[in-house]
Design an enzyme around this catalytic site. Sequence first.
Site, mmCIF file in Angstrom:
data_model
loop_
_atom_site.group_PDB
_atom_site.id
_atom_site.type_symbol
_atom_site.label_atom_id
_atom_site.label_comp_id
_atom_site.label_asym_id
_atom_site.label_seq_id
_atom_site.Cartn_x
_atom_site.Cartn_y
_atom_site.Cartn_z
ATOM 1 N NE ARG A 25 -0.140 0.125 4.895
ATOM 2 C CZ ARG A 25 0.638 1.114 5.314
ATOM 3 N NH1 ARG A 25 0.617 2.285 4.703
ATOM 4 N NH2 ARG A 25 1.441 0.947 6.349
ATOM 5 C CB CYS A 200 1.726 -4.358 12.663
ATOM 6 S SG CYS A 200 1.583 -3.120 11.362
ATOM 7 N N GLY A 222 5.007 -7.637 9.541
ATOM 8 C CA GLY A 222 6.227 -7.235 10.227
ATOM 9 C C GLY A 222 7.244 -6.605 9.300
ATOM 10 C CG HIS A 261 6.918 -6.695 4.957
ATOM 11 N ND1 HIS A 261 5.797 -7.065 5.681
ATOM 12 C CD2 HIS A 261 7.117 -5.373 5.235
ATOM 13 C CE1 HIS A 261 5.338 -6.017 6.351
ATOM 14 N NE2 HIS A 261 6.131 -4.970 6.108
ATOM 15 C CE1 TYR A 263 7.054 -1.287 2.923
ATOM 16 C CE2 TYR A 263 7.923 -1.685 5.116
ATOM 17 C CZ TYR A 263 6.855 -1.455 4.276
ATOM 18 O OH TYR A 263 5.576 -1.402 4.784
ATOM 19 C CB ALA A 317 7.103 2.166 3.976
#
EC number: 2.1.1.45
Length: 318
Positions: A25, A200, A222, A261, A263, A317
Site C-alpha cells: 500500500r 500489526c 512485520g 517483509h 522493504y 514507509a
Amino acid sequence: MKHAEYEYLNLCRHVMEHGTKKEDRTGTGTVSVFGYQMRFDLSKGFPLLTTKRVPFRLVASELLWFMKGDTNIRYLLQHNNNIWNEWAFKNWVESDEYKGPDMTNFGLRSQEDEAFKTQYDEQMEIFKKNVLEDDEFARKYGYLGDVYGKQWRAWKTAAGETIDQLKDVIEMIKKTPDSRRLIVSAWNPEDVPNMALPPCHTLFQFYVADGKLSCQLYQRSGDIFLGIPFNIASYSLLTHLIAHECGLAVGEFVHTIGDAHIYTNHFEQVKKQLAREPRPFPTLKLNSDVKSVFDFEMGDLTIEGYDPHPAIKAPVAV
C-alpha cells in the site's frame, strides 16, 4: 551456544534469499515470506538487538503509552518519541484545515527530493508544536483512532461497555495460571477502518509453567528492518513487567509473524547489519518498589550492559 540474535538475523537472511517480491500500500515494494517464528529465552538476557542500536527509550515509552490506554501522540511527543508522527501527520495534511504546501505522498517524496524534504520537515515541526501546545488541535490530529492502547484497555462491546483486556489477563495469570485463555487482542474488525494504522501486532498470549511466564505474539505484518526489532524488545519488556507483578520469573518470548517483509529501500541496510557480529544482550532492571504494571514510569526501567554496533538509518514507509 549460538547467540539468540541469530533468530532475527536468520530471518533477515531467509527473506533476502527466499522472499517473494510484492507490491504494498505504501508504493515502496517488498520481499516477504508468510509464516515465520523466532524464540528468545528471556532468562538469558534482554533481546535488544546489538547488531544495530535499538533505542530502548523509544521502545519503553511506546509500551507505557499502550498500557495507559492512550491513543494520542501527545504523550509520545512529550517523551521525545516520534515513531508514530507520520501517521498522525497524514491525517492533518489530508484535512481541509491544512493550508501548507502539498504533502501528497510525503513518505516517498521526502526521500527523493531534497527541496521537498525541507518543506516536509518544516510542516512536521509545525504539526508537532501544535499537538504539544494546542489541546483542540491535539484532539483532532494527534488522535490515531482506536489503536493498540484503546483495544488493550477499553475494548468496546456490543452492549456499549468496555473490557480492560490487559488488566483482566493479569488477574487471570494470578488466579488461573494454567488457563489457555490468557489472551489480549488488538484486532477489532469494527474499529479497523477508522485506525491510522490497523494493528500489526494483533494478538498475544501468555503461558505459565514451572514458575515462569512466557509470551507469544502473533504479528500479522512485520517490517523486518525497522519494526520487528522494536516489537521483540517491546513484548519482552511487557513480559518482564507482568511477570514482576505476578511474582513469576520470565520464560520465553515467542514471536510469530504472518507477512514478514523487507522493504526494497532497506536492502542495503539489512546487508550491512548481516555483516556484523552480535554482542552480548543487555540486562533489564526494574524498580522493585513498583508493584503494578500500570504504575511504571520511564525512570523505573533501566537497561544495563548495552554495547551495540552503531545505528543504521532507514526511511519509514507510510
